[in-house]
Motif scaffolding. Sequence first.
Motif, short mmCIF file in Angstrom:
data_model
loop_
_atom_site.label_atom_id
_atom_site.label_comp_id
_atom_site.label_asym_id
_atom_site.label_seq_id
_atom_site.Cartn_x
_atom_site.Cartn_y
_atom_site.Cartn_z
N GLY A 96 0.72 -9.72 6.87
CA GLY A 96 0.42 -8.62 7.91
C GLY A 96 -0.97 -8.09 7.65
O GLY A 96 -1.76 -8.52 6.99
N ARG A 97 -1.01 -6.71 8.15
CA ARG A 97 -2.09 -5.94 8.19
C ARG A 97 -2.16 -4.95 6.77
O ARG A 97 -3.21 -4.64 6.37
N GLN A 98 -1.11 -4.90 6.35
CA GLN A 98 -0.94 -3.99 5.13
C GLN A 98 -1.14 -4.75 3.76
O GLN A 98 -1.19 -5.83 3.66
N ASP A 99 -1.30 -3.87 2.74
CA ASP A 99 -1.33 -4.54 1.35
C ASP A 99 0.21 -5.06 1.13
O ASP A 99 1.15 -4.23 1.25
N ALA A 100 0.35 -6.44 0.67
CA ALA A 100 1.47 -6.94 0.72
C ALA A 100 2.26 -6.44 -0.34
O ALA A 100 3.51 -6.31 -0.65
N VAL A 101 1.53 -6.06 -1.45
CA VAL A 101 2.16 -5.73 -2.84
C VAL A 101 3.28 -4.61 -2.88
O VAL A 101 4.31 -4.67 -3.25
N PRO A 102 2.82 -3.48 -2.21
CA PRO A 102 3.82 -2.49 -2.23
C PRO A 102 5.30 -2.62 -1.37
O PRO A 102 6.21 -2.36 -1.59
N VAL A 103 4.78 -3.39 -0.18
CA VAL A 103 5.87 -4.03 0.51
C VAL A 103 6.79 -4.83 -0.15
O VAL A 103 7.98 -5.04 -0.25
N LEU A 104 6.10 -5.66 -1.08
CA LEU A 104 7.18 -6.85 -1.66
C LEU A 104 7.83 -6.10 -3.08
O LEU A 104 9.02 -6.27 -3.09
N LEU A 105 7.31 -5.11 -3.51
CA LEU A 105 8.02 -4.46 -4.68
C LEU A 105 9.00 -3.66 -4.10
O LEU A 105 10.07 -3.60 -4.39
N GLU A 106 8.76 -2.97 -2.99
CA GLU A 106 9.86 -2.38 -2.40
C GLU A 106 10.90 -3.18 -1.82
O GLU A 106 12.22 -2.83 -2.05
N GLY A 107 10.68 -4.38 -1.37
CA GLY A 107 11.61 -5.35 -1.07
C GLY A 107 12.40 -5.80 -2.17
O GLY A 107 13.87 -5.83 -2.16
N LEU A 108 11.93 -6.12 -3.41
CA LEU A 108 12.49 -6.43 -4.80
C LEU A 108 13.62 -5.31 -5.16
O LEU A 108 14.41 -5.69 -5.69
N ALA A 109 13.05 -4.12 -5.12
CA ALA A 109 13.95 -2.89 -5.36
C ALA A 109 15.23 -2.92 -4.58
O ALA A 109 16.41 -2.83 -4.99
N ARG A 110 15.18 -3.27 -3.27
CA ARG A 110 16.25 -3.42 -2.57
C ARG A 110 17.18 -4.45 -2.67
O ARG A 110 18.46 -4.67 -2.10
N LEU A 111 16.60 -5.58 -3.30
CA LEU A 111 17.59 -6.62 -3.62
C LEU A 111 18.01 -6.74 -5.08
O LEU A 111 18.73 -7.61 -5.49
N GLU A 112 17.61 -5.52 -5.72
CA GLU A 112 18.14 -5.32 -7.32
C GLU A 112 19.76 -5.62 -7.20
O GLU A 112 20.57 -6.08 -8.29
N TYR A 113 20.58 -5.33 -6.20
CA TYR A 113 22.12 -5.05 -6.31
C TYR A 113 22.34 -6.40 -6.46
O TYR A 113 23.78 -6.65 -6.81
N ARG A 114 21.82 -7.40 -6.10
CA ARG A 114 22.22 -8.85 -6.06
C ARG A 114 22.59 -9.30 -7.46
O ARG A 114 23.17 -10.38 -7.62
N GLY A 115 22.00 -8.83 -8.26
CA GLY A 115 21.87 -9.13 -9.82
C GLY A 115 20.62 -10.32 -10.02
O GLY A 115 20.38 -10.99 -9.32
N TYR A 116 19.97 -9.84 -11.32
CA TYR A 116 18.96 -10.82 -11.72
C TYR A 116 18.61 -10.57 -13.00
O TYR A 116 19.09 -9.49 -13.79
N ASP A 117 17.58 -11.26 -13.47
CA ASP A 117 17.19 -11.15 -14.94
C ASP A 117 15.72 -11.09 -15.07
O ASP A 117 15.13 -10.91 -16.14
N SER A 118 14.93 -11.34 -14.10
CA SER A 118 13.38 -11.35 -14.10
C SER A 118 13.01 -11.40 -12.50
O SER A 118 13.45 -11.33 -11.74
N ALA A 119 11.55 -10.98 -12.60
CA ALA A 119 11.02 -10.70 -11.11
C ALA A 119 9.56 -11.05 -11.36
O ALA A 119 8.99 -11.06 -12.24
N GLY A 120 9.38 -11.48 -9.98
CA GLY A 120 7.61 -11.79 -10.24
C GLY A 120 7.12 -11.70 -8.64
O GLY A 120 7.89 -11.81 -7.57
N ILE A 121 5.79 -11.70 -8.33
CA ILE A 121 5.06 -11.57 -7.16
C ILE A 121 3.97 -12.56 -6.98
O ILE A 121 3.30 -12.73 -8.12
N ALA A 122 3.57 -13.20 -6.04
CA ALA A 122 2.32 -13.92 -5.87
C ALA A 122 1.94 -13.26 -4.54
O ALA A 122 2.33 -13.08 -3.58
#
Length: 604
Positions: free
Chosen positions: A9-35
């Motif tokens: 989209g038109r925004q900087d993707a990084v803050p949107v992606l980090l926010e989305g990852l934070a909202r998915l933390e409840y699913r259970g995980y051991d590592s995270a990443g972004i591209a």
Amino acid sequence: MCGIVGYVGRQDAVPVLLEGLARLEYRGYDSAGIAVVRNGTLRVHKRAGKVRDLAASMPKRLSGQVGIAHTRWATHGQPSDANAHPHVDMANRIAVVHNGMIEDSALLRERLRAEGVQFSSETDTELLAHLIAREDADDLEEAVRRALRRVHGAYGIAVLDATAPDRIVLARNGSPVLIGIGDHQMLCASDMAALVRHAQQVVHLEDGELATVTAESFSTATLDARPTVKTATTLESAASDYERGGFEHFMLKEISEQPQAIDATLRGRLDARLATARLGGLNLTARELRAFRRVHVIACGSALYAGMVGAGMLESLARIPAAAESAAEFRYRNAVIEPETLYVAVSQSGETADTLAAVEEIARKGGRVLGVVNVPGSSIARAVDGGIYLHAGPELSVASTKAFTSMTVAFALLALHLGRLRDLGPADGQRLLSALAKLPDKAAEALAAHDELKQLAAWIASAQSSFFIGRVRGYPVALEGAQKLKEVSYVHAEAYPAAELKHGPLALISPELPTVAIVPDDELLEKNLASLEQIHSRGGEVLAVAHRQLGTLADRLILVPKSEPELDPILLGLPLQLLAYYAAAALGRDIDQPRNLAKSVTVE
């Protein structure tokens, strides 16, 4: 398990992606990443550990208007920076995030190694990046399509190409992928939670579909390039539904929300005029429902225990043989599918892999399946012939509480509906309708004794192990109570039918091993009291969950408000959730994300 987020989209993707990852933390995980892609260059940043660790170590100049991100739950390779997603090809052109499991990954890795490919991780996902990069295709979608034809397994993937920086390509086979439609922006995710802040509508991919997503549009097609038509639906959840709202943990918030969740499950479904339940979503006529000779419930984990409660209600109220079975066992035992059996699949997420596979097997053999699910548009919701939505609202803690309770309420509605079609008279129908209407208030009463339960939880937490026992209606309550204690506090607990004590478990009774006994005030009260006598005579201590004082037979007591006998299990289980929660808090556990567990079990 594992979470995918993507943005273009038109925004900087990084803050949107980090926010989305934070909202998915409840699913259970051991590592995270972004591209992200910027100026034709692919940049990747990933870490073992929590999303906050990823965010804290993020390079300051990492930005871009298209990107993908992931939270990983390890299957191939231990948690590490190298094994975290996204994974890239050797030229750092293609990035892939992936939920699921590629079954022939070992064979494909050897073939790629023989062709000169150098791997930088132990994962099955990395080979997808190499396969896609090596395809000589006209565009990214075609390269993804060709690569996926070479693999076998389950996947939900999102793919970036540094040479096509205006798009993300998605594909699904057995693992959910959603497209979120926003204002001059598009998102993708494996879970609705990651979309709620930035999208107004959502589209679900089906198995065997691919999608190309740009900031302004999306297109979908099959693996053999046949275009498909998708209908967007409006997002029902709000961002606030995914926030703790002043509670220390999501688990405590969701336990506290149960009176409202029960009310939401009941709303519009109580028919006082006909003394029955109104369940239009079953998509079955009264004649069709009366033709069924038995009911078979399939589910996993807490949903299975809710199904056991439900099977008891169905037999009691509808006088129809009913049983509950693990979907993981059902799918592999070559079950006989009978046309006169109604199958009911139960899943909070609607994505439980074993339950979905069982639904597909039943459908393949011509069986009729209803779903009891909490997530509209989920895979199971779309695969079944009809069913009951719980409307309990998003549940983010790994340990199910309000969804479990709403499942049992949904079964009460189904049992009442079937009962009134069969032999349950209007007087009994009105009796149950009245009791169901009072359930939200009684649930609030059952959850009120926090201080007392904190003290009892400290006692339970000090033990190395405990028994949970119950008879008939109380047995599935004991199973669920033991499971809750195990999964969030890590204190070992085992559930038994109370009558089974003398067939082995009594050998373990001692002052060091407490017993939690489910003792409803029903026709089995005297039998249950006799079991408590057996425990006391061997030096055991008892915490009873009961409707009345039990004298010296209970060393400790949790009093629960009485409902009708058929509905008592719904209320008896509520304080056990708080017992588990406060035991975990006393032991300093990670309550919302217990070790080794995931919210949505989308792989075997």
